[in-house]
Scaffold this active site. Sequence first.
Site, PDB file in Angstrom:
ATOM      1  N   ASP A 124       0.851  -1.187   0.000  1.00 42.84           N
ATOM      2  CA  ASP A 124       0.000   0.000   0.000  1.00 42.84           C
ATOM      3  C   ASP A 124       0.890   1.242   0.000  1.00 42.84           C
ATOM      4  O   ASP A 124       1.884   1.315   0.717  1.00 42.84           O
ATOM      5  CB  ASP A 124      -0.906  -0.001   1.227  1.00 42.84           C
ATOM      6  CG  ASP A 124      -2.070   0.977   1.086  1.00 42.84           C
ATOM      7  OD1 ASP A 124      -3.219   0.511   1.017  1.00 42.84           O
ATOM      8  OD2 ASP A 124      -1.820   2.205   1.054  1.00 42.84           O
ATOM      9  N   HIS A 178     -10.098  -5.480  -3.159  1.00 41.85           N
ATOM     10  CA  HIS A 178      -8.761  -5.651  -2.584  1.00 41.85           C
ATOM     11  C   HIS A 178      -8.897  -6.060  -1.130  1.00 41.85           C
ATOM     12  O   HIS A 178      -9.771  -5.575  -0.423  1.00 41.85           O
ATOM     13  CB  HIS A 178      -7.911  -4.379  -2.704  1.00 41.85           C
ATOM     14  CG  HIS A 178      -8.605  -3.130  -2.245  1.00 41.85           C
ATOM     15  ND1 HIS A 178      -9.552  -2.490  -3.000  1.00 41.85           N
ATOM     16  CD2 HIS A 178      -8.489  -2.404  -1.100  1.00 41.85           C
ATOM     17  CE1 HIS A 178      -9.989  -1.424  -2.349  1.00 41.85           C
ATOM     18  NE2 HIS A 178      -9.369  -1.357  -1.192  1.00 41.85           N
TER      19      HIS A 178
HETATM   20  P1  AMP Z   1      -9.732   1.280   0.477  1.00 43.68           P
HETATM   21  O1  AMP Z   1      -9.790   2.618   1.132  1.00 43.68           O
HETATM   22  O2  AMP Z   1     -10.153   0.134   1.346  1.00 43.68           O
HETATM   23  O3  AMP Z   1     -10.463   1.280  -0.852  1.00 43.68           O
HETATM   24  O4  AMP Z   1      -8.204   1.009   0.192  1.00 43.68           O
HETATM   25  C1  AMP Z   1      -7.541   1.502  -0.930  1.00 43.68           C
HETATM   26  C2  AMP Z   1      -6.082   1.486  -0.594  1.00 43.68           C
HETATM   27  O5  AMP Z   1      -5.364   1.578  -1.796  1.00 43.68           O
HETATM   28  C3  AMP Z   1      -5.631   2.645   0.301  1.00 43.68           C
HETATM   29  O6  AMP Z   1      -5.038   2.112   1.481  1.00 43.68           O
HETATM   30  C4  AMP Z   1      -4.618   3.383  -0.578  1.00 43.68           C
HETATM   31  O7  AMP Z   1      -3.523   3.880   0.167  1.00 43.68           O
HETATM   32  C5  AMP Z   1      -4.192   2.321  -1.549  1.00 43.68           C
HETATM   33  N1  AMP Z   1      -3.761   2.786  -2.847  1.00 43.68           N
HETATM   34  C6  AMP Z   1      -4.412   3.609  -3.702  1.00 43.68           C
HETATM   35  N2  AMP Z   1      -3.712   3.775  -4.839  1.00 43.68           N
HETATM   36  C7  AMP Z   1      -2.593   3.031  -4.697  1.00 43.68           C
HETATM   37  C8  AMP Z   1      -1.465   2.782  -5.535  1.00 43.68           C
HETATM   38  N3  AMP Z   1      -1.343   3.337  -6.749  1.00 43.68           N
HETATM   39  N4  AMP Z   1      -0.498   1.946  -5.080  1.00 43.68           N
HETATM   40  C9  AMP Z   1      -0.600   1.376  -3.858  1.00 43.68           C
HETATM   41  N5  AMP Z   1      -1.648   1.573  -3.025  1.00 43.68           N
HETATM   42  C10 AMP Z   1      -2.623   2.384  -3.439  1.00 43.68           C
END
Ligand code: AMP
Length: 114
Positions: free
Chosen positions: A30, A100
């Site tokens: 993440d 995810h």
């Molecule tokens: P959620 O809020 O449960 O939808 O989790 C989405 C997660 O994706 C968050 O913890 C973000 O920090 C992570 N995230 C979003 N874009 C990216 C990216 N390009 N690479 C890695 N993590 C990401």
Amino acid sequence: MSSCIFCRIAAGEAPADVVYQDDRAVALRDRHPRAPVHILVIPRRHIANLLALLDEDEALVGHLLGVANRVARDAGVAESGFRVVANVNRDAGQSVDHLHFHVLGGRPMGWPPG
Ligand code: AMP
């Protein structure tokens, strides 16, 4: 090109710190880690969230959870403990509309989650 960031990562079209991948799943760190270990396990195929799963996705979900176990072991948090979280829709805080599983570990965690 897809507008979904996780589809683009799965296709190798966007950068990511990938720790595991196979034909059905990708696991990446993440970018805003909430714990010393914070890995996301995603299906390669676009699925919006848990609610969008079809009956035929049962084996895929089992596979994604197997990958969660694997990356937790590889990250060294299997024995100390880890949490697997899937946020679904607004109240849970889902911010990326591609299924995810968060794998979080490396520190004690409170319950219930905030
Ligand atoms: P959620 O809020 O449960 O939808 O989790 C989405 C997660 O994706 C968050 O913890 C973000 O920090 C992570 N995230 C979003 N874009 C990216 C990216 N390009 N690479 C890695 N993590 C990401």
